[in-house]
Design a protein around this motif. Structure first.
Motif, PDB file in Angstrom:
ATOM      1  N   GLN A 222     -28.773  15.093 -40.338  1.00 31.80           N
ATOM      2  CA  GLN A 222     -27.582  15.183 -39.490  1.00 31.80           C
ATOM      3  C   GLN A 222     -27.593  16.359 -38.524  1.00 31.80           C
ATOM      4  O   GLN A 222     -26.572  16.996 -38.304  1.00 31.80           O
ATOM      5  CB  GLN A 222     -26.322  15.268 -40.375  1.00 31.80           C
ATOM      6  CG  GLN A 222     -26.132  14.005 -41.198  1.00 31.80           C
ATOM      7  CD  GLN A 222     -24.955  14.135 -42.118  1.00 31.80           C
ATOM      8  OE1 GLN A 222     -25.088  14.491 -43.291  1.00 31.80           O
ATOM      9  NE2 GLN A 222     -23.754  13.859 -41.594  1.00 31.80           N
ATOM     10  N   ILE A 223     -28.749  16.605 -37.942  1.00 31.40           N
ATOM     11  CA  ILE A 223     -28.798  17.699 -36.972  1.00 31.40           C
ATOM     12  C   ILE A 223     -28.645  17.174 -35.545  1.00 31.40           C
ATOM     13  O   ILE A 223     -28.602  17.948 -34.607  1.00 31.40           O
ATOM     14  CB  ILE A 223     -30.111  18.510 -37.082  1.00 31.40           C
ATOM     15  CG1 ILE A 223     -31.330  17.597 -36.952  1.00 31.40           C
ATOM     16  CG2 ILE A 223     -30.159  19.257 -38.403  1.00 31.40           C
ATOM     17  CD1 ILE A 223     -32.638  18.360 -37.011  1.00 31.40           C
ATOM     18  N   LEU A 224     -28.541  15.843 -35.411  1.00 31.55           N
ATOM     19  CA  LEU A 224     -28.433  15.264 -34.067  1.00 31.55           C
ATOM     20  C   LEU A 224     -27.062  14.642 -33.827  1.00 31.55           C
ATOM     21  O   LEU A 224     -26.412  14.162 -34.748  1.00 31.55           O
ATOM     22  CB  LEU A 224     -29.499  14.184 -33.868  1.00 31.55           C
ATOM     23  CG  LEU A 224     -30.948  14.634 -33.912  1.00 31.55           C
ATOM     24  CD1 LEU A 224     -31.865  13.456 -33.590  1.00 31.55           C
ATOM     25  CD2 LEU A 224     -31.196  15.770 -32.937  1.00 31.55           C
ATOM     26  N   GLU A 225     -26.655  14.667 -32.564  1.00 23.46           N
ATOM     27  CA  GLU A 225     -25.450  13.949 -32.144  1.00 23.46           C
ATOM     28  C   GLU A 225     -25.867  12.902 -31.128  1.00 23.46           C
ATOM     29  O   GLU A 225     -26.486  13.215 -30.122  1.00 23.46           O
ATOM     30  CB  GLU A 225     -24.488  14.899 -31.431  1.00 23.46           C
ATOM     31  CG  GLU A 225     -23.542  15.631 -32.346  1.00 23.46           C
ATOM     32  CD  GLU A 225     -22.803  16.706 -31.570  1.00 23.46           C
ATOM     33  OE1 GLU A 225     -22.456  16.485 -30.391  1.00 23.46           O
ATOM     34  OE2 GLU A 225     -22.601  17.788 -32.151  1.00 23.46           O
ATOM     35  N   LYS A 226     -25.446  11.679 -31.397  1.00 19.22           N
ATOM     36  CA  LYS A 226     -25.767  10.618 -30.444  1.00 19.22           C
ATOM     37  C   LYS A 226     -24.735  10.670 -29.317  1.00 19.22           C
ATOM     38  O   LYS A 226     -23.537  10.777 -29.570  1.00 19.22           O
ATOM     39  CB  LYS A 226     -25.680   9.270 -31.160  1.00 19.22           C
ATOM     40  CG  LYS A 226     -26.201   8.114 -30.349  1.00 19.22           C
ATOM     41  CD  LYS A 226     -26.256   6.871 -31.226  1.00 19.22           C
ATOM     42  CE  LYS A 226     -26.742   5.672 -30.440  1.00 19.22           C
ATOM     43  NZ  LYS A 226     -26.978   4.529 -31.330  1.00 19.22           N
ATOM     44  N   LEU A 227     -25.198  10.607 -28.086  1.00 19.31           N
ATOM     45  CA  LEU A 227     -24.291  10.661 -26.938  1.00 19.31           C
ATOM     46  C   LEU A 227     -24.016   9.254 -26.426  1.00 19.31           C
ATOM     47  O   LEU A 227     -24.764   8.317 -26.715  1.00 19.31           O
ATOM     48  CB  LEU A 227     -24.913  11.506 -25.831  1.00 19.31           C
ATOM     49  CG  LEU A 227     -25.266  12.937 -26.266  1.00 19.31           C
ATOM     50  CD1 LEU A 227     -26.008  13.651 -25.160  1.00 19.31           C
ATOM     51  CD2 LEU A 227     -24.009  13.695 -26.655  1.00 19.31           C
ATOM     52  N   ASN A 228     -22.938   9.115 -25.674  1.00 19.09           N
ATOM     53  CA  ASN A 228     -22.650   7.801 -25.078  1.00 19.09           C
ATOM     54  C   ASN A 228     -23.378   7.645 -23.749  1.00 19.09           C
ATOM     55  O   ASN A 228     -22.832   7.155 -22.783  1.00 19.09           O
ATOM     56  CB  ASN A 228     -21.150   7.656 -24.859  1.00 19.09           C
ATOM     57  CG  ASN A 228     -20.426   7.491 -26.165  1.00 19.09           C
ATOM     58  OD1 ASN A 228     -20.914   6.802 -27.065  1.00 19.09           O
ATOM     59  ND2 ASN A 228     -19.282   8.148 -26.300  1.00 19.09           N
ATOM     60  N   GLU A 229     -24.592   8.106 -23.749  1.00 16.60           N
ATOM     61  CA  GLU A 229     -25.343   8.040 -22.504  1.00 16.60           C
ATOM     62  C   GLU A 229     -26.691   7.435 -22.772  1.00 16.60           C
ATOM     63  O   GLU A 229     -27.188   7.403 -23.881  1.00 16.60           O
ATOM     64  CB  GLU A 229     -25.543   9.440 -21.921  1.00 16.60           C
ATOM     65  CG  GLU A 229     -24.286  10.069 -21.389  1.00 16.60           C
ATOM     66  CD  GLU A 229     -24.577  11.482 -20.910  1.00 16.60           C
ATOM     67  OE1 GLU A 229     -25.312  11.609 -19.912  1.00 16.60           O
ATOM     68  OE2 GLU A 229     -24.101  12.437 -21.533  1.00 16.60           O
ATOM     69  N   ILE A 230     -27.285   7.042 -21.690  1.00 18.40           N
ATOM     70  CA  ILE A 230     -28.520   6.287 -21.761  1.00 18.40           C
ATOM     71  C   ILE A 230     -29.413   6.794 -20.641  1.00 18.40           C
ATOM     72  O   ILE A 230     -28.932   7.249 -19.622  1.00 18.40           O
ATOM     73  CB  ILE A 230     -28.163   4.787 -21.578  1.00 18.40           C
ATOM     74  CG1 ILE A 230     -28.012   4.138 -22.956  1.00 18.40           C
ATOM     75  CG2 ILE A 230     -29.161   4.062 -20.740  1.00 18.40           C
ATOM     76  CD1 ILE A 230     -27.504   2.730 -22.892  1.00 18.40           C
ATOM     77  N   ARG A 231     -30.676   6.808 -20.862  1.00 22.94           N
ATOM     78  CA  ARG A 231     -31.564   7.207 -19.775  1.00 22.94           C
ATOM     79  C   ARG A 231     -32.313   5.978 -19.262  1.00 22.94           C
ATOM     80  O   ARG A 231     -32.945   5.259 -20.034  1.00 22.94           O
ATOM     81  CB  ARG A 231     -32.574   8.236 -20.257  1.00 22.94           C
ATOM     82  CG  ARG A 231     -33.678   8.491 -19.242  1.00 22.94           C
ATOM     83  CD  ARG A 231     -34.606   9.566 -19.665  1.00 22.94           C
ATOM     84  NE  ARG A 231     -33.884  10.821 -19.856  1.00 22.94           N
ATOM     85  CZ  ARG A 231     -34.345  11.799 -20.609  1.00 22.94           C
ATOM     86  NH1 ARG A 231     -35.467  11.668 -21.245  1.00 22.94           N
ATOM     87  NH2 ARG A 231     -33.644  12.912 -20.739  1.00 22.94           N
ATOM     88  N   ASN A 232     -32.213   5.743 -17.984  1.00 26.55           N
ATOM     89  CA  ASN A 232     -32.925   4.615 -17.406  1.00 26.55           C
ATOM     90  C   ASN A 232     -34.345   5.016 -17.048  1.00 26.55           C
ATOM     91  O   ASN A 232     -34.568   5.944 -16.299  1.00 26.55           O
ATOM     92  CB  ASN A 232     -32.203   4.118 -16.161  1.00 26.55           C
ATOM     93  CG  ASN A 232     -30.974   3.302 -16.548  1.00 26.55           C
ATOM     94  OD1 ASN A 232     -31.072   2.399 -17.353  1.00 26.55           O
ATOM     95  ND2 ASN A 232     -29.830   3.669 -16.000  1.00 26.55           N
ATOM     96  N   ALA A 238     -33.072   0.834 -22.170  1.00 24.60           N
ATOM     97  CA  ALA A 238     -32.925   2.268 -21.942  1.00 24.60           C
ATOM     98  C   ALA A 238     -32.623   2.957 -23.266  1.00 24.60           C
ATOM     99  O   ALA A 238     -31.805   2.481 -24.043  1.00 24.60           O
ATOM    100  CB  ALA A 238     -31.805   2.532 -20.955  1.00 24.60           C
ATOM    101  N   PRO A 239     -33.307   4.057 -23.522  1.00 23.27           N
ATOM    102  CA  PRO A 239     -33.069   4.769 -24.785  1.00 23.27           C
ATOM    103  C   PRO A 239     -31.770   5.570 -24.760  1.00 23.27           C
ATOM    104  O   PRO A 239     -31.325   6.018 -23.708  1.00 23.27           O
ATOM    105  CB  PRO A 239     -34.261   5.704 -24.878  1.00 23.27           C
ATOM    106  CG  PRO A 239     -34.707   5.904 -23.476  1.00 23.27           C
ATOM    107  CD  PRO A 239     -34.376   4.654 -22.738  1.00 23.27           C
ATOM    108  N   PHE A 240     -31.185   5.748 -25.918  1.00 26.65           N
ATOM    109  CA  PHE A 240     -30.005   6.598 -26.044  1.00 26.65           C
ATOM    110  C   PHE A 240     -30.405   8.065 -25.878  1.00 26.65           C
ATOM    111  O   PHE A 240     -31.540   8.444 -26.127  1.00 26.65           O
ATOM    112  CB  PHE A 240     -29.363   6.440 -27.422  1.00 26.65           C
ATOM    113  CG  PHE A 240     -28.852   5.052 -27.673  1.00 26.65           C
ATOM    114  CD1 PHE A 240     -27.949   4.462 -26.782  1.00 26.65           C
ATOM    115  CD2 PHE A 240     -29.269   4.333 -28.779  1.00 26.65           C
ATOM    116  CE1 PHE A 240     -27.480   3.178 -27.022  1.00 26.65           C
ATOM    117  CE2 PHE A 240     -28.795   3.055 -29.015  1.00 26.65           C
ATOM    118  CZ  PHE A 240     -27.905   2.473 -28.135  1.00 26.65           C
TER     119      PHE A 240
END
Lengths: 261, 261
Positions: A222-232, A238-240
């Motif tokens: 749990q050291i990561l936070e998933k963002l509501n963004e995506i990289r094209n 596209a990966p989160f």
DNA sequence: TCAAAAGTGTTAGATTTACACCCATGC
DNA sequence: GCATGGGTGTAAATCTAACACTTTTGA
């Protein structure tokens, strides 16, 4: 005849500059003590771990960015200052890993032809490694060097003094610490994809990791936070983007996570 | 009146000695650089891990044995020299673990009343920890101290400067290295019993280990040689004696054994 | 439709942990 | 006989490593 004079003049000017530099060092820094930094940056496009190196004036070989300790400056602060001067980056992760004190380690310089007389004494150097965001860094040469840039750790140029050893021990130290605790903060941009993180770990450890297992392990801590963004990027999903949860990350770095990877 | 003169004379004598000491240091050692050793010894009778400490002259608190680096002496050699002087022991395991460089770390001494003027400057110190055979050591005070002896790590006296921190980081470093590789050579006499070894590990790690599992693990790594000797102690079966198989032990120390204990 | 991303399922095997049982032996 | 040492057995729980299947989605 004219050219000869010009050359001599330039030589004198250079001499004069170096003497001034020597006086400046004399009055501001502790003698005999240096520090050298193994600055790692992760080139996520070429998938290479790189190290910052300087080409010294009057020499054909390269060296690690280093500096000296101000007379009233904390050792760690000196390392931070050097790193900032050389990279321009803030948010640097710095770790001291070893002090190098062979009596003859700077003989090359003592016997060499620099006019910075202050340098012509024995130096003990404290080795730090640093993790910086490759893309944020603008390599910046210092007064004693003629060039500064990133080198792929698998393809290094000729290296001066014992800086090859310092580099190797710094890398070894980074590897070991990755076994005990997470690394990445500093080496990656604020937002990154999971495969960038995995690539980084694979390159530091120099072996392939299983994607599924890596995913579960990294999530477990749990050291990561998933963002509501995506990289094209390309012609595919596209990966989160993720970022480190600083609190949990720092906690893990402080307390270690036993051997994880 | 007479006593006053005597006292003054003694003071002068002491002064003179300290000034001489200062000149001696000035001409033989690098300024600003010191080293301090956290010397561990295992008292297998009292089942205590002990650390060697010195009581400094003019002070009520204790410090770690330390020294300075000769102008043409390798850093590691200086540490070995200091250790030999202080303990008389050969066969010392030495490991550098961190360099301490806070700007104000020796202010106490700079502002103090020593006449060893050479000491009245800022010092950076390189921390080593050492493992020695408790029984072979004859603690030996140095010129600057009035007493020297073993202290139980769980019951330390008041400690000068940042030596408390240096001690704690040294102990932490020893613990960590025990997780990655075997420790013991140096801390135990040449011949020892299995339960002495297990006691040592339990004390360093500060937790109980299961005897059966410990036995199997230690045997698996084949770092021990069973001797045809026995130690007679009490009203029960005499334990076998073992010694380290130096080759295998060194191999394990160099290459690590992953996290074992 | 393809390629990469994200997430989950599964399984064989190894390792860890905790107990427990055996025998030996010095006094 | 009893306390300690030396050695082995074993079962449950946990972890690892490798693989595979599914779904998503951008071009």
């Amino acid at each position: 005849m004219y050219f000869e004079n010009l050359e001599k003049e330039m030589e004198n000017e250079e001499n004069e500059k170096e003497l001034q530099e020597s006086h400046y060092l004399e009055s501001n820094f502790l003698p005999h003590i240096a520090l050298d930094c193994v600055v790692f940056g992760f080139d996520s496009e070429q998938l290479q771990l790189k190290v910052l190196m300087l080409k010294m004036k009057h020499r054909e070989d390269w060296g690690l960015p280093g500096g000296f300790v101000g007379k009233r400056e904390n050792l760690e602060d000196a390392a931070i200052r050097v790193l900032k001067e050389r990279t321009g980056a803030k948010d640097i992760y710095l770790k001291q890993f070893k002090t190098f004190g062979k009596a003859n380690r700077t003989d090359e310089i003592i016997e060499g032809n620099t006019n910075v007389l202050w340098l012509k004494r024995r130096f003990i150097t404290v080795g730090f490694y640093a993790l910086v965001d490759y893309k944020q860094v603008k390599p910046n040469k210092d007064k004693l060097s003629s060039d500064c840039g990133w080198k792929d750790i698998k393809d290094l140029p000729a290296i001066m003094l014992d800086h090859q050893t310092i580099f190797e021990e710094g890398l070894e130290s980074l590897r070991r610490s990755l076994m005990l605790r997470p690394v990445g903060y500093g080496l990656l941009p604020e937002k990154f994809t999971l495969s960038e993180l995995q690539n980084l770990y694979e390159i530091i450890l120099d072996r392939k990791l299983n994607r599924g297992n890596f995913y579960r392990k990294v999530m477990k801590y749990q050291i990561l936070e998933k963002l509501n963004e995506i990289r094209n990027i390309g012609a595919h999903k596209a990966p989160f983007l993720y970022r480190f949860n600083k609190e949990r990350y720092d906690d893990a770095v402080t307390n270690g996570l036993k051997d994880i990877w």
